[in-house]
Design a protein around this motif. Structure first.
Motif, PDB file in Angstrom:
ATOM      1  N   LEU A 170       2.375   5.764  12.895  1.00 18.29           N
ATOM      2  CA  LEU A 170       2.633   4.906  11.772  1.00 18.29           C
ATOM      3  C   LEU A 170       2.799   3.490  11.736  1.00 18.29           C
ATOM      4  O   LEU A 170       3.775   3.275  12.209  1.00 18.29           O
ATOM      5  CB  LEU A 170       2.776   5.408  10.627  1.00 18.29           C
ATOM      6  CG  LEU A 170       3.522   4.901   9.587  1.00 18.29           C
ATOM      7  CD1 LEU A 170       1.362   4.524   8.655  1.00 18.29           C
ATOM      8  CD2 LEU A 170       4.890   5.137   8.641  1.00 18.29           C
ATOM      9  N   GLU A 171       1.577   2.779  12.082  1.00 16.92           N
ATOM     10  CA  GLU A 171       1.539   1.015  12.258  1.00 16.92           C
ATOM     11  C   GLU A 171       2.143   0.385  10.741  1.00 16.92           C
ATOM     12  O   GLU A 171       0.680   0.485  10.140  1.00 16.92           O
ATOM     13  CB  GLU A 171       0.919   1.355  13.086  1.00 16.92           C
ATOM     14  CG  GLU A 171       0.844  -0.470  13.100  1.00 16.92           C
ATOM     15  CD  GLU A 171      -0.236  -1.212  14.199  1.00 16.92           C
ATOM     16  OE1 GLU A 171      -1.306  -1.427  13.483  1.00 16.92           O
ATOM     17  OE2 GLU A 171      -0.040  -1.044  15.984  1.00 16.92           O
ATOM     18  N   ILE A 172       2.633  -0.065  10.300  1.00 14.44           N
ATOM     19  CA  ILE A 172       3.202  -0.760   8.957  1.00 14.44           C
ATOM     20  C   ILE A 172       3.177  -2.836   9.668  1.00 14.44           C
ATOM     21  O   ILE A 172       4.006  -2.861  10.352  1.00 14.44           O
ATOM     22  CB  ILE A 172       4.349  -0.306   8.625  1.00 14.44           C
ATOM     23  CG1 ILE A 172       4.531   1.270   8.818  1.00 14.44           C
ATOM     24  CG2 ILE A 172       4.611  -1.124   7.265  1.00 14.44           C
ATOM     25  CD1 ILE A 172       5.858   1.452   8.238  1.00 14.44           C
TER      26      ILE A 172
ATOM     27  N   SER B 187       6.331   0.721  14.504  1.00  7.29           N
ATOM     28  CA  SER B 187       4.952   1.514  15.168  1.00  7.29           C
ATOM     29  C   SER B 187       6.227   2.030  14.800  1.00  7.29           C
ATOM     30  O   SER B 187       6.988   2.688  15.983  1.00  7.29           O
ATOM     31  CB  SER B 187       4.239   1.234  16.084  1.00  7.29           C
ATOM     32  OG  SER B 187       3.686   2.485  16.684  1.00  7.29           O
TER      33      SER B 187
ATOM     34  N   TYR C 114       4.868  -5.842  12.603  1.00  2.00           N
ATOM     35  CA  TYR C 114       4.257  -4.856  13.470  1.00  2.00           C
ATOM     36  C   TYR C 114       5.116  -3.881  13.533  1.00  2.00           C
ATOM     37  O   TYR C 114       6.150  -3.729  15.010  1.00  2.00           O
ATOM     38  CB  TYR C 114       3.231  -4.912  14.471  1.00  2.00           C
ATOM     39  CG  TYR C 114       2.246  -5.746  13.587  1.00  2.00           C
ATOM     40  CD1 TYR C 114       1.381  -5.443  13.139  1.00  2.00           C
ATOM     41  CD2 TYR C 114       1.876  -6.829  14.513  1.00  2.00           C
ATOM     42  CE1 TYR C 114      -0.241  -6.208  13.381  1.00  2.00           C
ATOM     43  CE2 TYR C 114       0.392  -7.771  14.056  1.00  2.00           C
ATOM     44  CZ  TYR C 114       0.049  -7.424  13.156  1.00  2.00           C
ATOM     45  OH  TYR C 114      -1.105  -7.750  13.074  1.00  2.00           O
TER      46      TYR C 114
ATOM     47  N   THR D 167       1.089  -3.581   4.985  1.00  2.00           N
ATOM     48  CA  THR D 167      -0.168  -2.127   4.543  1.00  2.00           C
ATOM     49  C   THR D 167       0.381  -1.428   5.962  1.00  2.00           C
ATOM     50  O   THR D 167       1.320  -1.440   6.643  1.00  2.00           O
ATOM     51  CB  THR D 167      -1.505  -2.888   5.152  1.00  2.00           C
ATOM     52  OG1 THR D 167      -1.272  -3.955   6.222  1.00  2.00           O
ATOM     53  CG2 THR D 167      -2.508  -4.000   4.119  1.00  2.00           C
ATOM     54  N   ASN D 168      -0.867  -0.256   6.099  1.00  8.68           N
ATOM     55  CA  ASN D 168      -0.162   0.733   7.067  1.00  8.68           C
ATOM     56  C   ASN D 168      -1.335   1.348   7.686  1.00  8.68           C
ATOM     57  O   ASN D 168      -2.588   1.641   6.872  1.00  8.68           O
ATOM     58  CB  ASN D 168       0.780   1.615   6.538  1.00  8.68           C
ATOM     59  CG  ASN D 168       1.126   2.373   5.301  1.00  8.68           C
ATOM     60  OD1 ASN D 168       0.207   3.678   5.663  1.00  8.68           O
ATOM     61  ND2 ASN D 168       0.324   2.434   4.033  1.00  8.68           N
ATOM     62  N   ARG D 169      -1.047   2.154   8.735  1.00  5.93           N
ATOM     63  CA  ARG D 169      -2.647   2.971   8.770  1.00  5.93           C
ATOM     64  C   ARG D 169      -2.032   3.822   9.864  1.00  5.93           C
ATOM     65  O   ARG D 169      -0.612   3.247  10.762  1.00  5.93           O
ATOM     66  CB  ARG D 169      -3.509   2.266   9.914  1.00  5.93           C
ATOM     67  CG  ARG D 169      -3.490   1.028  10.779  1.00  5.93           C
ATOM     68  CD  ARG D 169      -4.254   0.793  11.694  1.00  5.93           C
ATOM     69  NE  ARG D 169      -3.285  -0.130  13.142  1.00  5.93           N
ATOM     70  CZ  ARG D 169      -4.927  -0.002  13.942  1.00  5.93           C
ATOM     71  NH1 ARG D 169      -5.951   0.015  13.418  1.00  5.93           N
ATOM     72  NH2 ARG D 169      -4.182  -1.252  14.956  1.00  5.93           N
ATOM     73  N   GLU D 170      -2.865   5.435  10.630  1.00  8.67           N
ATOM     74  CA  GLU D 170      -1.795   6.218  11.691  1.00  8.67           C
ATOM     75  C   GLU D 170      -2.718   6.010  12.737  1.00  8.67           C
ATOM     76  O   GLU D 170      -4.147   5.915  12.554  1.00  8.67           O
ATOM     77  CB  GLU D 170      -1.738   7.851  10.389  1.00  8.67           C
ATOM     78  CG  GLU D 170      -1.728   8.061   9.592  1.00  8.67           C
ATOM     79  CD  GLU D 170      -1.510   8.950   8.952  1.00  8.67           C
ATOM     80  OE1 GLU D 170      -1.749  10.357   9.737  1.00  8.67           O
ATOM     81  OE2 GLU D 170      -0.981   8.975   8.072  1.00  8.67           O
ATOM     82  N   VAL D 171      -2.037   5.757  13.834  1.00 11.32           N
ATOM     83  CA  VAL D 171      -2.771   5.241  15.190  1.00 11.32           C
ATOM     84  C   VAL D 171      -2.449   6.291  15.822  1.00 11.32           C
ATOM     85  O   VAL D 171      -0.711   6.501  16.633  1.00 11.32           O
ATOM     86  CB  VAL D 171      -2.821   3.829  15.492  1.00 11.32           C
ATOM     87  CG1 VAL D 171      -3.325   4.063  16.995  1.00 11.32           C
ATOM     88  CG2 VAL D 171      -3.390   2.856  14.613  1.00 11.32           C
TER      89      VAL D 171
ATOM     90  N   ASP E 173       0.637  -1.334  -0.072  1.00 13.41           N
ATOM     91  CA  ASP E 173      -0.225   0.204   0.146  1.00 13.41           C
ATOM     92  C   ASP E 173       0.698   1.022  -0.065  1.00 13.41           C
ATOM     93  O   ASP E 173       1.719   1.230   0.659  1.00 13.41           O
ATOM     94  CB  ASP E 173      -1.001   0.442   0.959  1.00 13.41           C
ATOM     95  CG  ASP E 173      -1.547  -1.031   1.372  1.00 13.41           C
ATOM     96  OD1 ASP E 173      -2.295  -1.621   0.464  1.00 13.41           O
ATOM     97  OD2 ASP E 173      -2.875  -0.794   2.538  1.00 13.41           O
TER      98      ASP E 173
END
Length: 542
Positions: free
Chosen positions: A470-472, A538, A536, A462-466, A424
């Protein structure tokens, strides 16, 4: 531009070496024999003028593969400016190459000759490493070349030793305590700056005066035992307390002195590593508490603080000892023997292949493989030891660019495994670019290595912001592992599988953890045996 080999230019023998190695690089680059000769002739034309001037020069052979067009490059560095004779050689050389550059810096001149490589010829980081290895292990064509090569190896080793010693001194000088080393005879061989700042004495003056000028006379008899060759080599740690004179105030302050032995692989004592820490405040409190019952509670708190301080000091001492031992082994005992083992075993395998029976060839192959594993281990240890916060350069880093560079580095492994990667889009964060590339490379390479036999690896990123992080997630369909080992896989030298099944040094994920922690992040993993694993990472966005 990636350097492959270099030759110092001092005499006619060096001119032969320059021509030979230019031919070799051109051959490795897939050029025809005529093109090889053309490139080597151009290099010889410019190299000859450098040698004829009588000034020291150097030929650096490199590969330019970062642009769309790829070239092999010969850079001639000369301490003189270009004269008429040099211009004549350059004029002959420029007719034989695709392009050239002339760079001047003061009296020094650098001439770069570029020879074009055909586009279908692929060059990656692994091929470049292979070429460097070929030049290092290439049998000498004459006793002169052998002597010249050994001299260059000694100079390179000397530079590495000096760099290692400089790093060690910076580390010990930054710690808020006195760190020193004693030889088996009790003489100082090293001390950080804190000892001179506090005592006003140098290593030489302390050795000559046996510390009498700085140790309180009532404590000297017990302290002098540390300087005599009477300490048993079986001792794990030797500790004592003594008063040391402060040069600024003239006051004697209480210190704790601790010594630990450093031994070689044979169990022989090499030297003692020690630290001296100021405990004057604790000693004053102890004396006061002996006379005042009402301060008993404070005394208990002081003891707890002292235990905690000793724990931290022991950790510092252990880290210092490991760093010193590693620098000693890597710089003095391992690198050169491993190079020789690889060189001679490879030479025997190639030269005497038909003259050695099957069992002998098996032994030689095992020795060569073991030497390669040792070389990889040393390189990984050096990489692990070189990851420091002081070397980090935080800047806006596009992780998409870093991911693409990583994919280029692992291109051969990905094609061999027929792996399918789904990645992603990634954001831009504040990070160290070099460390991020190492982090991504190690995790993806780990997934490729532990893929299921007979099944193409599938890796999804994949990744998301928390909450500002940034958590990959790196998810694969490999062999996985039992989750009870999650706490172990990120530590040094931990392997969940035998070397016969999967190669490796057990340092890859430990390097990942160190990089993530230096970025104030966290790394973890989830897995099931036979069903793949997910790592994971972070990282703070800023």
């Amino acid at each position: 531009m990636q350097e492959i080999a270099r030759v110092t230019l001092e005499n006619e023998m060096d001119l032969i070496l320059a021509h030979k190695r230019s031919m070799k690089l051109a051959e490795l680059s897939g050029l025809s024999l005529s093109a090889q000769t053309t490139f080597a002739t151009a290099v010889s034309e410019v190299s000859r003028t450098t040698i004829e001037t009588g000034k020291k020069g150097c030929l650096v052979l490199s590969v330019e593969n970062e642009q769309r067009d790829k070239y092999i490059v010969a850079c001639l560095i000369n301490e003189n400016e270009i004269d008429a004779r040099a211009r004549e050689g350059l004029e002959n050389a420029r007719k034989l190459v695709n392009k050239y550059n002339i760079l001047t810096k003061g009296a020094q001149t650098s001439i770069e000759l570029f020879f074009y490589i055909l586009p279908p010829f692929r060059i990656d980081i692994f091929k470049l490493d292979e070429w460097r290895q070929l030049f290092r292990n290439e049998p000498p064509i004459s006793p002169y070349e052998e002597l010249k090569r050994k001299n260059e190896q000694l100079q390179d080793l000397s530079e590495k030793v000096q760099k290692s010693e400089a790093q060690y001194k910076v580390l010990t000088n930054a710690l808020p305590l006195i760190i020193f080393s004693l030889n088996p005879q009790g003489e100082l061989i090293y001390a950080n700056e804190w000892l001179t700042r506090f005592s006003g004495e140098t290593i030489e003056s302390l050795n000559n005066g046996k510390w009498k000028h700085v140790i309180h006379k009532d404590d000297y008899d017990s302290f002098s035992l540390l300087l005599k060759n009477g300490i048993t080599s079986d001792a794990v740690t030797v500790k004592t307390q003594t008063r040391i004179k402060n040069k600024k105030t003239g006051e004697y302050l209480w210190h704790q002195v601790s010594l630990s032995p450093l031994k070689n692989d044979l169990g022989e004592l090499q030297y003692w590593i020690g630290y001296i820490v100021d405990i004057h405040a604790q000693k004053v409190y102890e004396q006061t508490l002996m006379d005042n019952f009402e301060l008993k509670q404070t005394q208990e708190q002081l003891k707890d603080n002292q235990l905690m301080m000793e724990k931290y000091i022991d950790e510092l001492n252990r880290s210092n000892r490991e760093l010193t031992q590693f620098a000693f082994i890597a710089s003095h005992d391992l690198q050169e023997p491993v190079r020789k083992l690889l060189f001679y075993s490879d030479f025997l395998l190639q030269k005497y292949k038909g003259n050695i029976d099957e069992k002998g060839m098996e032994y030689l192959q095992n020795m060569h493989s073991a030497s390669q594993r040792m070389r990889n281990l040393i390189q990984d240890l050096l990489l692990f030891s070189q990851i420091h916060r002081e070397k980090m350069e935080f800047r806006a880093t596009d992780l998409n660019v870093i991911m693409n560079e990583m994919l280029q580095d692992l291109e051969i492994s990905i094609e061999e495994k027929q792996a399918r990667l789904t990645i992603d889009p990634l954001p831009t964060i504040q990070a160290d670019e070099v460390m991020m590339r190492q982090l991504f490379t190690n995790i993806i390479a780990n997934s490729l290595k532990y893929s299921k036999p007979g099944q193409s690896p599938e890796i999804k990123v994949t990744n998301r912001e928390v909450d500002g992080f940034l958590e990959i997630a790196f998810e694969d369909n490999g062999i996985g592992f039992d989750e009870k080992y999650v706490s172990q896989i990120f530590t040094l030298f931990q392997r969940l599988h035998t070397r016969e099944l999967y190669e490796g040094t057990g340092l890859g994920l430990a390097i990942c953890r160190k990089i993530v922690e230096l970025h104030n992040g966290k790394i973890s993993a989830e897995a099931k045996e036979g069903k793949g694993a997910t790592f994971y990472v972070s990282l703070p966005l800023n």
